[in-house]
Design an enzyme around this catalytic site. Structure first.
Site, PDB file in Angstrom:
ATOM      1  N   HIS A   2     -12.461  -7.681  -9.683  1.00 44.58           N
ATOM      2  CA  HIS A   2     -10.988  -7.260  -8.907  1.00 44.58           C
ATOM      3  C   HIS A   2     -12.701  -6.862  -7.466  1.00 44.58           C
ATOM      4  O   HIS A   2     -13.933  -6.394  -7.677  1.00 44.58           O
ATOM      5  CB  HIS A   2     -10.951  -5.210  -8.761  1.00 44.58           C
ATOM      6  CG  HIS A   2     -10.477  -4.887  -8.300  1.00 44.58           C
ATOM      7  ND1 HIS A   2      -8.948  -4.766  -7.992  1.00 44.58           N
ATOM      8  CD2 HIS A   2     -11.090  -4.025  -7.093  1.00 44.58           C
ATOM      9  CE1 HIS A   2      -8.808  -3.582  -6.947  1.00 44.58           C
ATOM     10  NE2 HIS A   2      -9.917  -3.572  -6.427  1.00 44.58           N
ATOM     11  N   CYS A   3     -12.215  -7.229  -6.037  1.00 44.54           N
ATOM     12  CA  CYS A   3     -13.184  -7.862  -5.108  1.00 44.54           C
ATOM     13  C   CYS A   3     -12.814  -6.824  -4.213  1.00 44.54           C
ATOM     14  O   CYS A   3     -11.987  -6.167  -3.844  1.00 44.54           O
ATOM     15  CB  CYS A   3     -13.283  -8.548  -4.718  1.00 44.54           C
ATOM     16  SG  CYS A   3     -13.923  -8.899  -3.222  1.00 44.54           S
TER      17      CYS A   3
END
Length: 310
Positions: A150-151
């Site tokens: 998850h960025c």
């Protein structure tokens, strides 16, 4: 208690956009500083600069937007437990009997991986049997196919649906920063030797170079790492925790060879490799492995033993 929880969740979602807004503001400022202050105010020989600048800028923005707004892919309904089995699973208290229910449901599914203890990979939150390489993202609150990470900088999960876009985003942001740093360097040197005219552009020139150089260093390391992952056909999660197959954990279990690994992400048509359009192979739920010399879509394999009699 529901109302405060809902409000808290909304606040979290709002705050999650702060890194994206920050990057967007930096990009907008860099555009103004380079195009208006540096080039238009001193047009002359800088026309060629503007052409290449807008090419890199356009590709960077295109890939960044695609990475942000591509919805993470989720498991299909075939990985959900049938209604009757789901009710039995929820009522069952003993983990071993819950596993028997999952074994029966997973028998005809195209699965190669399992948990570290040899159990069926099941998400209690989403109530689905996890396809190979699928993981639950706590930030997005969903199971994401071929999840990488998850960025926060794109406020999205990077996975099957947008991994190619993420790689191109890193590539074009690196090109963008390198181009700015290279073309501003001569003015940065003039600034320190007091040869640059005393205009408001001096401030922008100074910070353009510093910001571009700073992002170059950080992006280069991240981009190099993900190129290495593509070559090995691994996700970030798999790089830290090897997937478990029937024969045990194997960090190279999904590796098909360097060329085929690249094709898995970018597709088999090279003319589309540098464009942020979806060309990745497969459906994100079934993956060929080097352990089995067949396509799991064509020949599903029973990974789990038959349930014992109760």
């Amino acid at each position: 208690m529901m109302a405060p929880t809902h409000v808290l969740r909304c606040c979290q979602r709002g705050l999650a956009w702060i890194p994206v807004i920050f990057i967007s503001l930096v990009v907008c400022w860099s555009y103004y500083a380079y195009v208006v202050e540096l080039c238009i105010c001193n047009i002359g020989e800088k026309i060629i600069y503007l052409v290449f600048f807008h090419l890199s800028f356009g590709m960077f923005v295109w890939s960044y937007v695609k990475t942000i707004f591509s919805k993470p892919a989720n498991p299909s309904n075939e990985f959900c437990l049938p209604k009757a089995e789901k009710e039995r699973y929820e009522k069952e208290e003993k983990p071993e009997f819950q596993q028997e229910i999952l074994w029966r449901a997973a028998t005809n599914l195209p699965l190669y991986t399992r948990t570290g203890t040899g159990a069926v990979r099941y998400c209690d939150r989403c109530q689905v049997i996890k396809p190979d390489r699928c993981h639950h993202c706590s930030a997005c609150d969903m199971c994401v196919l071929k999840m990488d990470h998850h960025c926060p900088w794109v406020n999205n999960c990077v996975g099957f649906s947008n991994y190619k876009f993420f790689i191109l985003f890193l590539a074009y942001s690196l090109v963008y920063c390198l181009f700015i740093a290279a073309t501003v360097l001569q003015y940065f040197i003039k600034f320190w030797t007091n040869e640059l005219e005393d205009t408001r552009a001096k401030f922008h020139v100074l910070f353009l170079f510093f910001v571009a150089a700073m992002f170059c260093i950080s992006i280069l390391s991240l981009f190099s790492y993900h190129l290495w992952l593509v070559g090995k056909n691994r996700s970030t999660i798999e790089a830290f925790r090897a997937p478990v197959f029937r024969t045990g954990s194997d960090k190279n279990g999904f590796s098909l060879g360097f060329r085929k690994n690249i094709v898995q992400v970018f597709g088999d048509q090279k003319k589309y490799w540098l464009l942020p359009v979806f060309t990745s192979q497969g459906d994100g739920m079934t993956f060929p492995t080097r352990l089995v010399n067949i396509d799991p879509e064509q020949a599903p394999v029973t990974l789990y033993p038959e349930p014992s009699k109760r």
